[in-house]
Design a protein around this motif. Structure first.
Motif, PDB file in Angstrom:
ATOM      1  N   PHE A 111       0.809  -1.229   0.000  1.00 54.39           N
ATOM      2  CA  PHE A 111       0.000   0.000   0.000  1.00 54.39           C
ATOM      3  C   PHE A 111       0.834   1.267   0.000  1.00 54.39           C
ATOM      4  N   LYS A 112       2.128   1.144   0.293  1.00 57.30           N
ATOM      5  CA  LYS A 112       2.985   2.321   0.292  1.00 57.30           C
ATOM      6  C   LYS A 112       2.998   2.999  -1.083  1.00 57.30           C
ATOM      7  N   ASP A 113       2.728   2.222  -2.132  1.00 59.81           N
ATOM      8  CA  ASP A 113       2.677   2.809  -3.476  1.00 59.81           C
ATOM      9  C   ASP A 113       1.582   3.867  -3.603  1.00 59.81           C
ATOM     10  N   GLY A 144      10.438  -2.504   5.421  1.00 63.84           N
ATOM     11  CA  GLY A 144      10.370  -3.425   4.298  1.00 63.84           C
ATOM     12  C   GLY A 144       9.652  -2.884   3.063  1.00 63.84           C
ATOM     13  N   ASP A 145       8.497  -2.271   3.269  1.00 66.89           N
ATOM     14  CA  ASP A 145       7.693  -1.874   2.114  1.00 66.89           C
ATOM     15  C   ASP A 145       7.918  -0.434   1.668  1.00 66.89           C
ATOM     16  N   THR A 146       8.064   0.471   2.626  1.00 67.21           N
ATOM     17  CA  THR A 146       8.300   1.871   2.279  1.00 67.21           C
ATOM     18  C   THR A 146       9.546   2.009   1.419  1.00 67.21           C
ATOM     19  N   THR A 266      -1.792  -1.981  11.494  1.00 67.29           N
ATOM     20  CA  THR A 266      -1.074  -0.752  11.830  1.00 67.29           C
ATOM     21  C   THR A 266       0.351  -0.993  12.317  1.00 67.29           C
ATOM     22  N   GLY A 267       1.236  -0.091  11.876  1.00 66.86           N
ATOM     23  CA  GLY A 267       2.617  -0.091  12.324  1.00 66.86           C
ATOM     24  C   GLY A 267       2.982   1.293  12.806  1.00 66.86           C
ATOM     25  N   ASN A 268       3.281   2.151  11.832  1.00 61.28           N
ATOM     26  CA  ASN A 268       3.688   3.517  12.163  1.00 61.28           C
ATOM     27  C   ASN A 268       2.495   4.461  12.349  1.00 61.28           C
ATOM     28  N   PHE A 269       1.309   3.959  12.245  1.00 59.04           N
ATOM     29  CA  PHE A 269       0.065   4.684  12.498  1.00 59.04           C
ATOM     30  C   PHE A 269      -0.284   5.704  11.403  1.00 59.04           C
TER      31      PHE A 269
HETATM   32  C1  LIG Z   1       3.558  -0.033   6.205  1.00 59.78           C
HETATM   33  C2  LIG Z   1       2.651  -1.187   6.238  1.00 59.78           C
HETATM   34  C3  LIG Z   1       1.698  -1.321   7.260  1.00 59.78           C
HETATM   35  C4  LIG Z   1       1.590  -0.340   8.397  1.00 59.78           C
HETATM   36  O1  LIG Z   1       1.108   0.913   7.980  1.00 59.78           O
HETATM   37  P1  LIG Z   1       1.336   2.204   8.883  1.00 59.78           P
HETATM   38  O2  LIG Z   1       0.832   3.323   8.083  1.00 59.78           O
HETATM   39  O3  LIG Z   1       2.823   2.272   9.134  1.00 59.78           O
HETATM   40  O4  LIG Z   1       0.597   1.976  10.149  1.00 59.78           O
HETATM   41  C5  LIG Z   1       0.841  -2.394   7.201  1.00 59.78           C
HETATM   42  N1  LIG Z   1       0.930  -3.320   6.227  1.00 59.78           N
HETATM   43  C6  LIG Z   1       1.844  -3.226   5.245  1.00 59.78           C
HETATM   44  C7  LIG Z   1       1.903  -4.292   4.215  1.00 59.78           C
HETATM   45  C8  LIG Z   1       2.721  -2.149   5.208  1.00 59.78           C
HETATM   46  O5  LIG Z   1       3.618  -2.068   4.212  1.00 59.78           O
END
Ligand SMILES: *Cc1c(COP(=O)(O)O)cnc(C)c1O
Length: 496
Positions: A111-113, A144-146, A266-269
């Motif tokens: 989803f970072k894309d 990893g994804d960003t 959620t990770g970095n929110f």
């Molecule tokens: C970055 C990421 C998350 C977390 O998203 P945040 O905006 O950091 O909370 C969840 N799933 C995937 C696959 C991601 O790449």
């Protein structure tokens, strides 16, 4: 109406949207937040007829008010084009009682894309608007994804360089391969002997190091950030919540003004904060369901009001959520403190000194729209297996954390509100964990073999992002200690 951006740790600072995007992080470590959330003053009937690009303009133009219509539309056109494998950009799929908002159809299949395909264009436009002469050096810490999405977005973009730091042993094999094979003379990828939090802290320290800043300036460079601390990441993420709501209305799944819930792994929110901003624009979102893996610092925060990062860092099968310092939570803390920069700064000082802070009872009351929970590794695997068994739909590990938390939420509350689950990565990005969850018999297979198997059982074509790294050459081999990150940057820029 012009929207300005203020610093969560210094109320006296107010800048334009383009300036906020250019700076990334404020000088004192604070984050930029809009002084006001603009209203989404477009009827849902009208939104329902809009393409993704039109929705993007409708939402983003309300936040990025110093961009001209032409500038913003150009950025949007360049970002959301055939790099995505579907013209819908973010399709909705119904499976097992929830709507999966598939945010992984971009070039790096996560989803970072959604934000990183537009950020380079916003940044270059912002630089032009602010008469910046220096080249922009993007510093990024990634779980990893960003990293890959930022590399893909910035590769060969004139006037920019990008340096990505990732935890050497904390990403999936596919994620690492995607990054270390990145092309583009302006790209640099560095593994660190440490975890994501150390990478992120190292990047933040470089941002607030005045000596390094001066050295860069003398060489014609300045830093900016592609992490979700950059408001230019957050604003594009609001778009798909509006788009999903409008699509559900268009498809007759909901009536006018009917509420929906959203579940966000959620990770970095950042992603869930974007949903919160969408709600505050007026989108009828009822519950914001925050899903964590075993690094459940956010679950504990929502259930106790205490944020405490002093705990073991667990490596899970959803590595992009292996985070103990959720940077964007600061924007929510600032909000529930009643836009009180001093109070927020005090809590953030406590966090950096002792790894912990407690919000006041008044602040906690303002979190009523959030629900937090988490899944264990076994539960995550079980969700993938059972959803596949019941419906044939295969989801990745991060999305499975969200689906598992949604099951818990429904069991606890009996709430039957229609619910959108943010599906944040393609299962092809985490084939090993996904296929292991479905059947142990896949244990001995190689990563690309697994991708081919997954393609068969899910009846989905192997994405181009996977095909292109099968035989790609490794171009980046630098590994360093967290303390050596500034030297790695200087070596790449050939300064100092
Ligand atoms: C970055 C990421 C998350 C977390 O998203 P945040 O905006 O950091 O909370 C969840 N799933 C995937 C696959 C991601 O790449």
């Amino acid at each position: 109406m012009e929207i300005l951006y203020t610093n969560t740790r210094d109320a006296s600072e107010k800048v334009t949207a383009s300036r906020a995007i250019l700076n990334g992080l404020a000088n004192n470590g604070g984050l930029y937040v809009p002084t006001e959330i603009p209203k989404l003053d477009i009827p849902v009937e009208e939104l329902a007829g809009m393409s993704y690009q039109e929705t993007a303009y409708a939402v983003m133009s309300r936040f990025l008010t110093d961009f001209t219509e032409e500038e913003l539309k150009t950025c949007i056109e360049r970002a959301y084009d055939s790099k995505f494998d579907t013209p819908e950009i973010a399709p909705l799929t119904y499976a097992g009682g929830a709507y999966y908002l598939e945010l992984f159809h971009g070039p790096t299949i996560a989803f970072k894309d959604m934000a990183l395909s537009i950020l380079p264009h916003l940044l270059i436009t912002a630089a032009r608007k602010n008469q910046v002469k220096n080249d922009i050096v993007i510093l990024t810490a990634t779980s990893g994804d960003t990293g890959k999405a930022a590399l893909a977005g910035f590769a060969d973009v004139e006037g920019t360089k990008i340096v990505v730091f990732y935890p050497k042993d904390g990403v999936s094999p596919i994620q690492e391969k995607q990054m270390v094979t990145q092309k583009g003379e302006n790209t640099c990828v560095v593994g660190i002997h440490g975890n994501f939090d150390q990478a992120q802290t190292g990047v933040k320290q470089m941002f607030s190091d005045p000596e390094l800043k001066a050295e860069l300036d003398a060489a014609g460079y300045q830093f900016s950030s592609a992490n979700s601390i950059n408001i230019g990441r957050l604003v594009p993420q609001i778009v798909y919540y509006v788009y999903a709501y409008a699509k559900m209305f268009a498809n007759g799944e909901i009536g006018k003004d009917d509420p929906i819930n959203v579940v966000v792994p959620t990770g970095n929110f950042g992603n869930i904060l974007a949903a919160f901003y969408a709600k505050n624009m007026g989108l009828p979102i009822a519950k914001l369901i925050c899903a964590s893996n075993e690094n459940k610092v956010l679950y504990d925060f929502f259930s106790t009001g205490v944020y405490d990062r002093n705990r073991e860092f667990i490596l899970t099968s959803s590595p992009s959520m292996d985070i103990l310092i959720s940077s964007n939570l600061e924007r929510l803390i600032y909000w529930i403190a009643g836009a009180d920069a001093e109070k927020n700064a005090e809590l953030m000082r406590e966090l950096s000194a002792g790894g912990k802070y407690t919000v006041t009872p008044q602040m906690r009351e303002k979190l009523a729209d959030f629900y937090g929970n988490y899944t264990s590794e076994e539960e995550t695997a079980e969700v993938i297996r059972s959803l596949y068994g019941d419906t044939g739909y295969v989801i990745d590990t991060h999305t499975a954390v969200a689906a598992g938390v949604y099951r818990k939420y429904k069991a606890e509350t009996g709430d039957m509100t229609k619910t959108v689950i943010a599906s944040t990565a393609s299962p092809f990005k985490f084939t090993r964990s996904v296929m292991d969850a479905i059947d142990r018999k896949y244990d001995g297979m190689g990563d690309f073999e697994l991708a081919d198997e997954l393609s068969k059982i899910a009846n989905v074509k192997v994405p181009q992002a996977i095909d292109e790294i099968r035989s790609a050459a490794v171009r980046h081999t630098t590994v360093c200690e967290p303390e050596e990150m500034p030297q790695a940057v200087k070596a790449f820029l050939q300064i100092g």
